[in-house]
Motif scaffolding. Structure first.
Motif, PDB file in Angstrom:
ATOM      1  N   LEU A 213     -16.039  26.063  16.428  1.00  0.00           N
ATOM      2  CA  LEU A 213     -15.250  27.178  15.931  1.00  0.00           C
ATOM      3  C   LEU A 213     -15.688  27.482  14.504  1.00  0.00           C
ATOM      4  N   LEU A 214     -16.135  28.727  14.267  1.00  0.00           N
ATOM      5  CA  LEU A 214     -16.590  29.136  12.941  1.00  0.00           C
ATOM      6  C   LEU A 214     -15.589  30.118  12.346  1.00  0.00           C
ATOM      7  N   LEU A 215     -15.147  29.841  11.134  1.00  0.00           N
ATOM      8  CA  LEU A 215     -14.266  30.748  10.410  1.00  0.00           C
ATOM      9  C   LEU A 215     -15.098  31.586   9.444  1.00  0.00           C
ATOM     10  N   HIS A 216     -15.078  32.905   9.645  1.00  0.00           N
ATOM     11  CA  HIS A 216     -15.774  33.835   8.761  1.00  0.00           C
ATOM     12  C   HIS A 216     -14.763  34.543   7.863  1.00  0.00           C
ATOM     13  N   ALA A 217     -15.260  35.032   6.741  1.00  0.00           N
ATOM     14  CA  ALA A 217     -14.480  35.922   5.877  1.00  0.00           C
ATOM     15  C   ALA A 217     -15.117  37.307   5.954  1.00  0.00           C
ATOM     16  N   LYS A 218     -14.403  38.260   6.527  1.00  0.00           N
ATOM     17  CA  LYS A 218     -14.898  39.635   6.561  1.00  0.00           C
ATOM     18  C   LYS A 218     -14.502  40.299   5.243  1.00  0.00           C
ATOM     19  N   LEU A 219     -15.504  40.742   4.470  1.00  0.00           N
ATOM     20  CA  LEU A 219     -15.265  41.239   3.118  1.00  0.00           C
ATOM     21  C   LEU A 219     -15.458  42.745   3.031  1.00  0.00           C
ATOM     22  N   PRO A 220     -14.724  43.413   2.157  1.00  0.00           N
ATOM     23  CA  PRO A 220     -14.928  44.852   1.947  1.00  0.00           C
ATOM     24  C   PRO A 220     -16.220  45.108   1.192  1.00  0.00           C
ATOM     25  N   PRO A 221     -16.739  46.336   1.228  1.00  0.00           N
ATOM     26  CA  PRO A 221     -17.967  46.668   0.471  1.00  0.00           C
ATOM     27  C   PRO A 221     -17.742  46.470  -1.026  1.00  0.00           C
ATOM     28  N   ARG A 222     -18.817  46.112  -1.733  1.00  0.00           N
ATOM     29  CA  ARG A 222     -18.719  45.912  -3.180  1.00  0.00           C
ATOM     30  C   ARG A 222     -20.057  46.271  -3.820  1.00  0.00           C
ATOM     31  N   ASP A 223     -20.040  46.406  -5.137  1.00  0.00           N
ATOM     32  CA  ASP A 223     -21.253  46.797  -5.861  1.00  0.00           C
ATOM     33  C   ASP A 223     -22.283  45.667  -5.849  1.00  0.00           C
ATOM     34  N   LYS A 224     -23.541  46.047  -5.982  1.00  0.00           N
ATOM     35  CA  LYS A 224     -24.606  45.056  -6.066  1.00  0.00           C
ATOM     36  C   LYS A 224     -24.504  44.277  -7.371  1.00  0.00           C
ATOM     37  N   GLY A 225     -24.916  43.025  -7.310  1.00  0.00           N
ATOM     38  CA  GLY A 225     -24.923  42.197  -8.508  1.00  0.00           C
ATOM     39  C   GLY A 225     -23.585  41.592  -8.858  1.00  0.00           C
ATOM     40  N   VAL A 226     -22.579  41.788  -8.039  1.00  0.00           N
ATOM     41  CA  VAL A 226     -21.246  41.232  -8.299  1.00  0.00           C
ATOM     42  C   VAL A 226     -21.131  39.861  -7.644  1.00  0.00           C
ATOM     43  N   CYS A 228     -19.253  36.911  -5.877  1.00  0.00           N
ATOM     44  CA  CYS A 228     -18.136  36.984  -4.941  1.00  0.00           C
ATOM     45  C   CYS A 228     -17.605  35.584  -4.632  1.00  0.00           C
ATOM     46  N   PHE A 229     -16.279  35.475  -4.631  1.00  0.00           N
ATOM     47  CA  PHE A 229     -15.599  34.223  -4.299  1.00  0.00           C
ATOM     48  C   PHE A 229     -14.505  34.519  -3.270  1.00  0.00           C
ATOM     49  N   VAL A 230     -14.179  33.502  -2.472  1.00  0.00           N
ATOM     50  CA  VAL A 230     -13.110  33.630  -1.482  1.00  0.00           C
ATOM     51  C   VAL A 230     -12.160  32.458  -1.637  1.00  0.00           C
ATOM     52  N   SER A 231     -10.867  32.769  -1.687  1.00  0.00           N
ATOM     53  CA  SER A 231      -9.827  31.749  -1.768  1.00  0.00           C
ATOM     54  C   SER A 231      -8.907  31.889  -0.568  1.00  0.00           C
ATOM     55  N   ARG A 232      -8.490  30.785   0.007  1.00  0.00           N
ATOM     56  CA  ARG A 232      -7.584  30.842   1.160  1.00  0.00           C
ATOM     57  C   ARG A 232      -6.131  31.018   0.734  1.00  0.00           C
ATOM     58  N   GLY A 233      -5.883  31.023  -0.548  1.00  0.00           N
ATOM     59  CA  GLY A 233      -4.535  31.246  -1.042  1.00  0.00           C
ATOM     60  C   GLY A 233      -4.267  32.716  -1.287  1.00  0.00           C
ATOM     61  N   SER A 234      -3.093  33.014  -1.816  1.00  0.00           N
ATOM     62  CA  SER A 234      -2.714  34.377  -2.155  1.00  0.00           C
ATOM     63  C   SER A 234      -2.962  34.617  -3.638  1.00  0.00           C
ATOM     64  N   ALA A 235      -2.840  35.880  -4.059  1.00  0.00           N
ATOM     65  CA  ALA A 235      -3.040  36.201  -5.475  1.00  0.00           C
ATOM     66  C   ALA A 235      -1.978  35.540  -6.338  1.00  0.00           C
ATOM     67  N   SER A 240      -8.214  26.862  -4.522  1.00  0.00           N
ATOM     68  CA  SER A 240      -9.588  26.809  -5.016  1.00  0.00           C
ATOM     69  C   SER A 240     -10.435  27.841  -4.272  1.00  0.00           C
ATOM     70  N   ALA A 241     -11.361  28.461  -4.987  1.00  0.00           N
ATOM     71  CA  ALA A 241     -12.213  29.496  -4.415  1.00  0.00           C
ATOM     72  C   ALA A 241     -13.641  28.991  -4.303  1.00  0.00           C
ATOM     73  N   GLU A 242     -14.352  29.473  -3.299  1.00  0.00           N
ATOM     74  CA  GLU A 242     -15.741  29.083  -3.110  1.00  0.00           C
ATOM     75  C   GLU A 242     -16.654  30.301  -3.209  1.00  0.00           C
ATOM     76  N   THR A 243     -17.846  30.082  -3.731  1.00  0.00           N
ATOM     77  CA  THR A 243     -18.826  31.154  -3.852  1.00  0.00           C
ATOM     78  C   THR A 243     -19.372  31.514  -2.483  1.00  0.00           C
ATOM     79  N   VAL A 244     -19.496  32.807  -2.206  1.00  0.00           N
ATOM     80  CA  VAL A 244     -20.027  33.248  -0.914  1.00  0.00           C
ATOM     81  C   VAL A 244     -21.065  34.336  -1.148  1.00  0.00           C
ATOM     82  N   ARG A 245     -21.895  34.550  -0.128  1.00  0.00           N
ATOM     83  CA  ARG A 245     -22.912  35.605  -0.171  1.00  0.00           C
ATOM     84  C   ARG A 245     -22.793  36.446   1.098  1.00  0.00           C
ATOM     85  N   GLY A 246     -23.174  37.710   0.984  1.00  0.00           N
ATOM     86  CA  GLY A 246     -23.098  38.590   2.138  1.00  0.00           C
ATOM     87  C   GLY A 246     -21.682  39.090   2.363  1.00  0.00           C
ATOM     88  N   ASP A 247     -21.519  39.920   3.406  1.00  0.00           N
ATOM     89  CA  ASP A 247     -20.206  40.486   3.695  1.00  0.00           C
ATOM     90  C   ASP A 247     -19.508  39.821   4.875  1.00  0.00           C
TER      91      ASP A 247
END
Length: 310
Positions: A213-226, A228-235, A240-247
């Motif tokens: 079972l693979l858990l993906h994060a589907k991300l919205p479009p963003r500017d180049k060179g930004v 990106c981190f993903v956190s499983r918590g709320s704002a 803790s957040a992890e660095t990710v690449r791609g959308d």
């Protein structure tokens, strides 16, 4: 003297590029996103454009090695950038209203023509030996023109409604922040309400009782060179957040122990040992021995079953 406006324009463009320069990162949560950015403040001043999804009250500003003197939020209706966009949208709205008025008039004309044709008494003459067919042809033509007008009106109304929504959005909220600091740089952060990561899953099964079972994060479009981190918590309660690449990055992998698979030719229902608790629900794609079979909703943590939509 003619060079003065050009010089002012070039200086304004330079200041904008300097203000927007610097590192920028976005951390996506389950209910929003936080932007962190370093901006240049030549002469101790920076003007930072803010997105339409900016969350009021979330702006924070620091001045590395200096002090924040003043921060001013510019409402959308007072912002030069937004005012230009509003002017364009209002001009487009005027064009669509004119188009709608013209279509209304055409509808009246063809409606009257259809009624006139249907109300005529058929009279046979040398030049019109088949008056019934001629009247029917005229009526059909008027009705076909009315149908074309109604289709055009629906398209025009849809475009007009879309422009009205854009005008309502562009005229609300905060458009930019004006920042005064001692020093030449500022660090800002703010929240975006409508940007978040969406959980998505892959169920990859081998056909021999094993799977993953693979858990993906589907991300919205963003500017180049930004960054990106993903956190499983709320704002409000970040984890803790992890660095990710791609959308569509992979956040985690979990083994699946398949207990049963049922279906006619290809399995459509799977039973497996309970997956890790705490996983959020989301859409899942099923892969059976490397072949994609379809997608369905996955209930997330604690699930013991997956049923494919067919």
């Amino acid at each position: 003297m003619r060079l003065l406006p050009l010089a002012v324009l070039l200086l304004s463009s330079l200041l904008c590029r300097q203000a927007c320069a610097g590192t920028k990162s976005v951390t996506y949560f389950t209910d929003g996103a936080r932007v962190e950015q370093e901006v240049g403040a030549p002469g101790g001043y920076a003007e930072l454009p803010l997105p339409e999804s900016f969350a009021p009250g979330s702006l924070r500003v620091k001045a590395p090695g200096g002090t924040v003197l003043r921060v001013e939020l510019v409402p959308a209706e007072q912002d030069r950038r937004r005012s230009g966009e509003l002017a364009r949208l209002k001009e487009r709205r005027g064009e669509l209203l004119d188009r709608m008025a013209a279509l209304d008039r055409r509808e009246e004309i063809f409606s009257a023509a259809a009624k006139s044709q249907s109300g005529k008494a058929p009279r046979r003459t040398k030049t019109n030996p088949d008056p019934v067919a001629a009247l029917q042809q005229g009526t059909d033509f008027a009705l076909s023109q009315m149908e074309a007008v109604l289709r055009s009106k629906r398209k025009c109304r849809s475009a007009l409604d879309a422009v009205e929504r854009e005008i309502a959005t562009a005229g609300k909220g905060v458009a930019s922040a004006r920042i005064w600091v001692t020093g030449s740089r500022a660090r800002v952060s703010y929240l975006m309400r409508d940007e978040r990561w969406t959980p998505s899953y892959d169920l990859r099964l081998s056909g021999e009782g094993r799977g993953e079972l693979l858990l993906h994060a589907k991300l919205p479009p963003r500017d180049k060179g930004v960054q990106c981190f993903v956190s499983r918590g709320s704002a409000a309660q970040p984890m803790s957040a992890e660095t990710v690449r791609g959308d569509f990055p992979v956040l985690a992998r979990y083994p699946l122990a398949v207990i049963a698979a049922t279906g006619d030719r290809l399995p459509a229902r799977f039973t497996f040992a309970a997956v890790e608790s705490g996983l959020p629900p989301g859409e899942a794609s099923l892969y059976w021995s490397g072949e994609y079979l379809g997608s369905a909703q996955f209930r997330g943590g604690g699930s013991t079953e997956f049923i494919l939509d067919r």
